[in-house]
Design a protein around this motif. Structure first.
Motif, mmCIF file in Angstrom:
data_model
loop_
_atom_site.group_PDB
_atom_site.id
_atom_site.type_symbol
_atom_site.label_atom_id
_atom_site.label_comp_id
_atom_site.label_asym_id
_atom_site.label_seq_id
_atom_site.Cartn_x
_atom_site.Cartn_y
_atom_site.Cartn_z
ATOM 1 N N ASP A 80 0.829 -1.207 0.000
ATOM 2 C CA ASP A 80 0.000 0.000 0.000
ATOM 3 C C ASP A 80 0.865 1.259 0.000
ATOM 4 O OD1 ASP A 80 -2.323 -1.480 -0.028
ATOM 5 O OD2 ASP A 80 -2.762 -1.232 2.110
ATOM 6 N N PHE A 81 1.944 1.250 0.790
ATOM 7 C CA PHE A 81 2.842 2.412 0.793
ATOM 8 C C PHE A 81 3.596 2.524 -0.523
ATOM 9 C CE2 PHE A 81 2.254 2.817 5.374
ATOM 10 C CZ PHE A 81 2.352 4.200 5.534
ATOM 11 N N THR A 283 -5.975 2.558 19.831
ATOM 12 C CA THR A 283 -7.272 2.560 20.501
ATOM 13 C C THR A 283 -8.295 3.156 19.549
ATOM 14 O OG1 THR A 283 -7.232 4.803 21.442
ATOM 15 C CG2 THR A 283 -6.032 3.079 22.645
ATOM 16 N N ASN A 284 -9.566 3.105 19.932
ATOM 17 C CA ASN A 284 -10.598 3.664 19.060
ATOM 18 C C ASN A 284 -10.592 5.182 19.033
ATOM 19 O OD1 ASN A 284 -11.855 4.379 21.484
ATOM 20 N ND2 ASN A 284 -13.280 2.651 21.425
ATOM 21 N N ALA A 285 -9.710 5.807 19.821
ATOM 22 C CA ALA A 285 -9.575 7.259 19.780
ATOM 23 C C ALA A 285 -8.592 7.711 18.709
ATOM 24 C CB ALA A 285 -9.124 7.779 21.142
ATOM 25 N N ASP A 286 -7.848 6.783 18.117
ATOM 26 C CA ASP A 286 -6.818 7.109 17.132
ATOM 27 C C ASP A 286 -7.390 7.056 15.722
ATOM 28 O OD1 ASP A 286 -4.932 7.307 19.166
ATOM 29 O OD2 ASP A 286 -4.410 5.181 19.025
ATOM 30 N N ASN A 287 -7.049 8.063 14.911
ATOM 31 C CA ASN A 287 -7.541 8.138 13.532
ATOM 32 C C ASN A 287 -6.392 8.444 12.583
ATOM 33 O OD1 ASN A 287 -10.590 7.910 13.796
ATOM 34 N ND2 ASN A 287 -10.166 9.584 15.234
ATOM 35 N N PRO A 288 -5.579 7.447 12.274
ATOM 36 C CA PRO A 288 -4.442 7.685 11.385
ATOM 37 C C PRO A 288 -4.879 7.869 9.935
ATOM 38 C CG PRO A 288 -4.615 5.360 11.901
ATOM 39 C CD PRO A 288 -5.641 6.046 12.746
ATOM 40 N N LEU A 289 -4.044 8.564 9.169
ATOM 41 C CA LEU A 289 -4.280 8.716 7.741
ATOM 42 C C LEU A 289 -3.871 7.438 7.015
ATOM 43 C CD1 LEU A 289 -2.847 12.313 7.179
ATOM 44 C CD2 LEU A 289 -5.246 11.661 7.462
ATOM 45 N N THR A 290 -4.528 7.161 5.910
ATOM 46 C CA THR A 290 -4.153 6.027 5.077
ATOM 47 C C THR A 290 -2.935 6.402 4.229
ATOM 48 O OG1 THR A 290 -5.495 6.701 3.189
ATOM 49 C CG2 THR A 290 -6.587 5.380 4.918
ATOM 50 N N PRO A 291 -2.221 5.422 3.662
ATOM 51 C CA PRO A 291 -1.117 5.758 2.767
ATOM 52 C C PRO A 291 -1.542 6.656 1.609
ATOM 53 C CG PRO A 291 -0.949 3.468 3.408
ATOM 54 C CD PRO A 291 -2.260 3.967 3.957
ATOM 55 N N ILE A 324 3.576 -0.050 8.972
ATOM 56 C CA ILE A 324 3.566 -1.318 8.242
ATOM 57 C C ILE A 324 3.473 -2.493 9.205
ATOM 58 C CG2 ILE A 324 4.930 -2.845 6.770
ATOM 59 C CD1 ILE A 324 6.034 -0.350 5.374
ATOM 60 N N VAL A 325 4.361 -2.528 10.190
ATOM 61 C CA VAL A 325 4.443 -3.723 11.036
ATOM 62 C C VAL A 325 3.543 -3.653 12.263
ATOM 63 C CG1 VAL A 325 6.389 -2.928 12.463
ATOM 64 C CG2 VAL A 325 6.072 -5.369 12.039
ATOM 65 N N GLY A 326 3.217 -2.457 12.721
ATOM 66 C CA GLY A 326 2.455 -2.333 13.961
ATOM 67 C C GLY A 326 1.154 -3.099 13.978
ATOM 68 N N PRO A 327 0.229 -2.814 13.050
ATOM 69 C CA PRO A 327 -1.071 -3.496 13.080
ATOM 70 C C PRO A 327 -1.014 -4.953 12.646
ATOM 71 C CG PRO A 327 -1.172 -1.397 11.883
ATOM 72 C CD PRO A 327 0.265 -1.738 12.053
ATOM 73 N N SER A 328 0.119 -5.404 12.109
ATOM 74 C CA SER A 328 0.208 -6.776 11.605
ATOM 75 C C SER A 328 0.335 -7.806 12.722
ATOM 76 C CB SER A 328 1.408 -6.912 10.665
ATOM 77 O OG SER A 328 2.625 -6.948 11.406
ATOM 78 N N THR A 329 0.625 -7.352 13.938
ATOM 79 C CA THR A 329 1.014 -8.265 15.004
ATOM 80 C C THR A 329 0.187 -8.049 16.258
ATOM 81 O OG1 THR A 329 3.272 -8.263 14.141
ATOM 82 C CG2 THR A 329 2.970 -9.072 16.385
#
Length: 467
Positions: A80-81, A283-291, A324-329
């Motif tokens: 995606d990146f 957490t559900n308070a976080d709203n990161p941008l997509t690539p 990249i790796v954070g949500p994968s694990t």
């Protein structure tokens, strides 16, 4: 008064039973898809599974605690990146988590690699990673680390001090090497993050200041050195960043510096690396941008700045690691004890003690980082109760998840899964209290592959030379 423990402070002065963003869930079994890898779900038995493997099966085979890594998710985020930033150089930030297998995945997905120590560099090289696609960071690279990088033919050395420039020049003279370098600058941008992971304001250890002319001095020094080719500038404004406002300021100041250098020397440097630090949802308070959103914003910012300075757009680079790796694990733990504690407002919190702790995730203690968690081995019809997931270490601050709602019937033997554990958990893990570090196990298409095996007490004692 702050209560003290023989091994450290508990920091109990500021009483707050739960953060304002934390809401009691309607269903404590539900998984927030934004926090987990793409293949994670609950199966028909209520067990969380990833890539077709129930966490109960993984624990039965490999023990607890452990990290379960979704290989397909990791690769998908890397792609995606690469797709969103086509035409840019995308460096995976190896400090987030790196093994030889991960380095091979990165190579197969056609990304470059950012390392910041001799150990990370050696890991990459032994995995067969192309050294030309490696950039090496560090504010205090040793002579040995620099020599290893130069001998291997690393494509970018990001210089961080005048002392380092002298070391590189000496090594090149002694060995007939030539260095391709970038100058790391501090553009004076303070990202809205924890002070320990904000890296572009003036009062910190990284880079050359733009505002007091240190950066220009370093650039000129590198440019006129017969031992070096100066490729451009590197900037990094911090970590766990959710918008591109700071990048806009950093781009404006670094591109202005490139324009000033071109005016002074007649040379337009070809590259600019804006660094990484892109946040993820813990957490559900976080709203990161997509690539794609990041790419659109950063392309607009850099195009406008190049136009404003009447300069050609340099070749641009970014360094996503956590994204990249954070949500994968996920990290998986086994509950040992559950202890209800009365709070000052008359409510109650369950302290859920698990078989890991700050030795396998130091971030909550170091940065006050927030995480989420779910009961992983079954569904529960019990009402959700305010809970705190804590470790087994001899520290009052040994907290893995400060505030979370778990089912009231959470009990010893249950499994707890913590998403977003891929970045800076195993990478920063320690052996505190002589605790062996957990394994990292990749999952793909229903198969488990160990990337890092579980440490044993024999591993720890192998370093103890006493009798």
């Amino acid at each position: 008064m702050t209560h003290m423990h023989v091994a450290g402070a508990i920091h109990a002065d500021a009483f707050q039973p739960s953060p304002q963003w934390l809401k009691r869930p309607d269903d404590a079994n539900a998984l927030d898809k934004r926090l987990w890898s793409h293949t994670t779900k609950r199966n028909s038995d209520g067990v969380i599974e990833v890539a077709g493997i129930p966490v109960t099966d993984a624990v039965e085979q490999l023990g607890s605690p452990l990290y379960l890594m979704d290989e397909a998710d990791f690769r998908r985020r890397a792609r995606d990146f690469a797709t969103a930033f086509a035409g840019w150089d995308v460096y995976y930030a190896g400090k987030a988590f790196l093994t030889r297998t991960v380095a091979r995945w990165i190579a197969e997905e056609r990304l470059s690699l950012d390392v910041c120590s001799g150990g990370e560099l050696t890991t990459a090289l032994r995995a067969g990673f192309d050294p030309v696609k490696i950039g090496i960071h560090g504010n205090n690279k040793s002579v040995t680390e620099l020599a290893d990088a130069l001998k291997a033919g690393v494509g970018h050395i990001i210089v961080d001090s005048l002392d380092e420039i002298e070391r590189i020049e000496q090594l090149c003279r002694d060995n007939d090497w030539h260095a391709r370098v970038m100058v790391r600058v501090t553009p004076g941008v303070e990202a809205h993050t924890h002070q320990y992971i904000a890296t572009a304001h003036e009062d910190q250890k990284f880079g050359f200041s733009i505002t007091n002319n240190q950066a220009m001095v370093a650039m000129v020094r590198c440019h006129y050195s017969p031992s070096m080719t100066l490729l451009g500038l590197h900037s990094h404004i911090g970590s766990q960043i959710f918008d591109t406002g700071g990048f806009e300021v950093a781009a404006r100041r670094t591109m202005k510096l490139l324009a000033q250098f071109a005016e002074a020397t007649g040379v337009q440097l070809p590259e600019l690396n804006l660094g990484g630090g892109f946040g993820i949802a813990y957490t559900n308070a976080d709203n990161p941008l997509t690539p794609d959103e990041l790419s659109r914003n950063l392309r607009d910012i850099t195009t406008l700045e190049a136009r404003a300075h009447q300069m050609p757009l340099p070749r641009l680079a970014i360094e996503p690691g956590r994204a990249i790796v954070g949500p994968s694990t996920m990290a998986v733990y086994t509950v040992g004890t559950v202890k209800p504690v009365d709070l000052e407002d008359g409510s109650q919190r369950n302290y859920v003690s698990v078989d890991g702790g700050m030795s396998d995730n130091i971030r909550p203690a170091l940065y006050a980082a927030q995480y989420s968690a779910n009961l992983a081995n079954r569904n529960s019809a019990a009402p959700p109760v305010l809970s705190r997931i804590v470790g087994k270490h001899c520290e009052g601050g040994d907290i893995l998840v400060h505030d979370v709602f778990l089912p009231a019937d959470t009990r010893p033997g249950d499994l707890i899964a913590v998403p977003g554990a891929g970045a800076y958990s195993r990478a920063m893990a320690s052996n505190y209290n002589h605790t062996p570090r957990p394994p990292v196990v990749a999952v793909r298409d229903g198969e488990l592959t160990t990337l890092l095996r579980r440490e044993t007490l024999d591993d720890l004692l192998a370093l103890d030379v006493g009798e």
